[in-house]
Design a protein around this motif. Structure first.
Motif, PDB file in Angstrom:
ATOM      1  N   PRO A 105       0.781  -1.215  -0.018  1.00 47.41           N
ATOM      2  CA  PRO A 105       0.027   0.066  -0.048  1.00 47.41           C
ATOM      3  C   PRO A 105       0.715   1.161  -0.129  1.00 47.41           C
ATOM      4  N   THR A 106       1.997   1.049   0.605  1.00 46.28           N
ATOM      5  CA  THR A 106       2.881   2.328   0.577  1.00 46.28           C
ATOM      6  C   THR A 106       3.654   2.686  -0.775  1.00 46.28           C
ATOM      7  N   ASP A 107       3.561   1.847  -1.666  1.00 44.96           N
ATOM      8  CA  ASP A 107       4.437   1.785  -2.938  1.00 44.96           C
ATOM      9  C   ASP A 107       3.633   2.782  -3.833  1.00 44.96           C
ATOM     10  N   PRO A 108       4.188   3.995  -4.323  1.00 46.60           N
ATOM     11  CA  PRO A 108       3.510   4.818  -5.146  1.00 46.60           C
ATOM     12  C   PRO A 108       2.612   4.111  -6.250  1.00 46.60           C
ATOM     13  N   ALA A 109       3.390   2.799  -6.744  1.00 47.25           N
ATOM     14  CA  ALA A 109       2.610   2.144  -7.815  1.00 47.25           C
ATOM     15  C   ALA A 109       1.405   1.430  -7.544  1.00 47.25           C
ATOM     16  N   ALA A 110       1.050   1.527  -6.279  1.00 47.40           N
ATOM     17  CA  ALA A 110      -0.157   0.722  -5.799  1.00 47.40           C
ATOM     18  C   ALA A 110      -1.576   1.377  -6.769  1.00 47.40           C
ATOM     19  N   ASP A 111      -1.573   2.585  -6.935  1.00 50.63           N
ATOM     20  CA  ASP A 111      -2.625   3.306  -7.757  1.00 50.63           C
ATOM     21  C   ASP A 111      -2.308   2.560  -9.186  1.00 50.63           C
ATOM     22  N   ARG A 149      -8.027   7.396 -11.007  1.00 53.60           N
ATOM     23  CA  ARG A 149      -6.892   8.389 -11.114  1.00 53.60           C
ATOM     24  C   ARG A 149      -7.262   9.484 -10.343  1.00 53.60           C
ATOM     25  N   ARG A 150      -8.292  10.307 -10.681  1.00 53.93           N
ATOM     26  CA  ARG A 150      -8.935  11.502 -10.588  1.00 53.93           C
ATOM     27  C   ARG A 150      -8.942  11.373  -8.697  1.00 53.93           C
ATOM     28  N   ARG A 151      -9.609  10.463  -8.480  1.00 52.74           N
ATOM     29  CA  ARG A 151      -9.673  10.447  -6.823  1.00 52.74           C
ATOM     30  C   ARG A 151      -8.457  10.104  -6.250  1.00 52.74           C
ATOM     31  N   HIS A 152      -7.426   9.891  -6.863  1.00 54.89           N
ATOM     32  CA  HIS A 152      -6.029   9.751  -6.447  1.00 54.89           C
ATOM     33  C   HIS A 152      -5.313  10.557  -6.808  1.00 54.89           C
ATOM     34  N   GLY A 153      -5.629  11.797  -7.153  1.00 53.80           N
ATOM     35  CA  GLY A 153      -4.486  12.958  -7.635  1.00 53.80           C
ATOM     36  C   GLY A 153      -4.467  13.172  -8.866  1.00 53.80           C
ATOM     37  N   ALA A 341     -10.301  -7.157  -4.052  1.00 53.64           N
ATOM     38  CA  ALA A 341      -8.999  -7.247  -4.325  1.00 53.64           C
ATOM     39  C   ALA A 341      -8.477  -5.681  -4.238  1.00 53.64           C
ATOM     40  N   LEU A 342      -9.246  -4.514  -4.700  1.00 52.71           N
ATOM     41  CA  LEU A 342      -8.836  -3.305  -4.357  1.00 52.71           C
ATOM     42  C   LEU A 342      -8.505  -2.955  -2.941  1.00 52.71           C
ATOM     43  N   LYS A 343      -9.481  -3.498  -1.989  1.00 50.63           N
ATOM     44  CA  LYS A 343      -9.525  -3.214  -0.882  1.00 50.63           C
ATOM     45  C   LYS A 343      -7.949  -3.857  -0.269  1.00 50.63           C
ATOM     46  N   ARG A 344      -7.573  -4.772  -0.774  1.00 49.11           N
ATOM     47  CA  ARG A 344      -6.414  -5.501  -0.182  1.00 49.11           C
ATOM     48  C   ARG A 344      -5.168  -4.889  -0.612  1.00 49.11           C
ATOM     49  N   ILE A 345      -5.408  -4.178  -1.816  1.00 55.95           N
ATOM     50  CA  ILE A 345      -4.254  -3.401  -2.399  1.00 55.95           C
ATOM     51  C   ILE A 345      -3.845  -2.353  -1.728  1.00 55.95           C
ATOM     52  N   LEU A 346      -5.095  -1.461  -1.118  1.00 57.75           N
ATOM     53  CA  LEU A 346      -5.031  -0.245  -0.806  1.00 57.75           C
ATOM     54  C   LEU A 346      -5.157  -0.152   0.852  1.00 57.75           C
ATOM     55  N   THR A 347      -5.282  -1.266   1.527  1.00 57.13           N
ATOM     56  CA  THR A 347      -5.294  -0.957   3.016  1.00 57.13           C
ATOM     57  C   THR A 347      -4.350  -1.842   3.618  1.00 57.13           C
TER      58      THR A 347
END
Length: 347
Positions: A105-111, A149-153, A341-347
């Motif tokens: 989750p801390t990796d900038p490539a997560a998004d 992507r818009r929701r994440h910058g 899957a998205l929850k597990r990537i981003l949390t």
């Protein structure tokens, strides 16, 4: 005395027991995790006690729609893999995502990884897939990923109006919620917005509040119902908020002149338009309709053969940009897996 087995074409009840054993779960532990999975996704799984799970595994009770979705989430498997039904021809069996291979989750490539998951899922649930390029399906897929992507910058601020249509019980509301979860676009459901007004108007006109098939509803009430939905969408779009509209849109999406007028109005305001049709088989639609138990569906169920004969489940309206394949609940099952899957990537 041997228990009676429910007959269901292609159903292999023993698969549930195999998956439970593979996860090392008792019936009680599986029930607890099933309730947790259902709760995370807003699914209704009453009790989920060991007696119910045992009946599912023994084949005496076929799991309802929400139970099947919760089982798929719990065991990270598809309906065919869990033995609920045979796979559809060419059906994607998995989202083909290995969670351990995705960035932390801390990796900038997560998004970017999350955007790829969304892009792959949207391609898999679309009939015929989506080719790269500037085709309407490709552009819509790009807008969905862009919204993430818009929701994440990042991403484009240009709003979009997405119409999600389909017959009753096709899964259009669930798919609309999935799109809204991913994109953050406003989710406007016709029934939620207008049902109480429609019912009161029908009574005032001397009709049945649950009527959705007579000329009284179709000619005197329905036009105002859809007008309310569209005006609510314009209120959002005019301030730059994209909107997803969930409604049958059967007459509207068949009317190319109506859709052209909509496109022209949106173009004048700098708004994109996408039409999505959710395709489902009659048997699954009937199951969903029976499961939700809405009074407005009573006529359909009482006259099912007549109603089903009026449906065109083989083709999509001429204005649809993308057709979502939700036969046997396949698209909604994959949407559930993608959310997880998205929850597990981003949390």
């Amino acid at each position: 005395m041997q228990s009676k087995t429910t007959q269901r074409p292609g159903w292999i009840p023993s698969r549930l027991r195999e998956h439970r054993d593979a996860h090392g779960l008792t019936l009680e532990a599986a029930g607890e995790r099933l309730r947790q999975a259902a709760g995370r996704h807003g699914l209704s799984v009453p009790a989920a006690n060991f007696q119910t799970l045992w009946a599912h595994e023994q084949g005496t009770v076929f799991p309802g729609p929400h139970y099947r979705r919760a089982y798929c989430l719990l065991y990270e498997a598809t309906e065919p893999e869990l033995g609920f039904r045979p796979a559809l021809p060419g059906e994607s069996q998995k989202a083909e995502i290995v969670i351990s291979d995705l960035p932390a989750p801390t990796d900038p490539a997560a998004d970017n990884a999350a955007a790829l998951v969304i892009e792959e899922t949207f391609t898999k649930v679309s009939v015929g897939g989506i080719e790269s390029g500037d085709s309407p399906p490709g552009l819509l897929r790009s807008r969905v990923v862009d919204a993430w992507r818009r929701r994440h910058g990042g991403g484009s601020p240009r709003p979009i109006l997405a119409l999600v249509g389909g017959y009753a019980g096709s899964g259009k509301t669930e798919f609309s919620r999935f799109l809204s979860d991913i994109t953050g676009w406003a989710f406007l459901d016709k029934d939620s917005l207008t049902r109480c007004i429609v019912e009161r108007l029908l009574v005032s006109l001397g009709g049945d509040p649950n009527d959705r098939h007579t000329d009284l509803y179709l000619k005197e009430v329905r036009p105002f119902e859809y007008r309310c939905l569209m005006e609510t969408a314009w209120d959002n779009l005019n301030v730059g908020t994209s909107a997803i509209l969930s409604a049958p849109f059967i007459a509207e999406l068949k009317d190319e002149a109506w859709f052209t007028r909509l496109e022209n109005r949106c173009a004048a305001k700098g708004i994109d338009v996408a039409a999505i049709w959710v395709r489902c088989d009659p048997e699954s639609m009937r199951e969903y309709i029976e499961f939700r138990g809405a009074a407005r569906d009573a006529w359909k169920l009482e006259n099912w053969e007549q109603y089903a004969a009026s449906l065109n489940v083989e083709t999509s309206p001429p204005t649809a940009h993308v057709t979502i394949d939700n036969r046997l609940g396949a698209a909604i099952s994959l949407a559930d897996q993608t959310r997880e899957a998205l929850k597990r990537i981003l949390t």
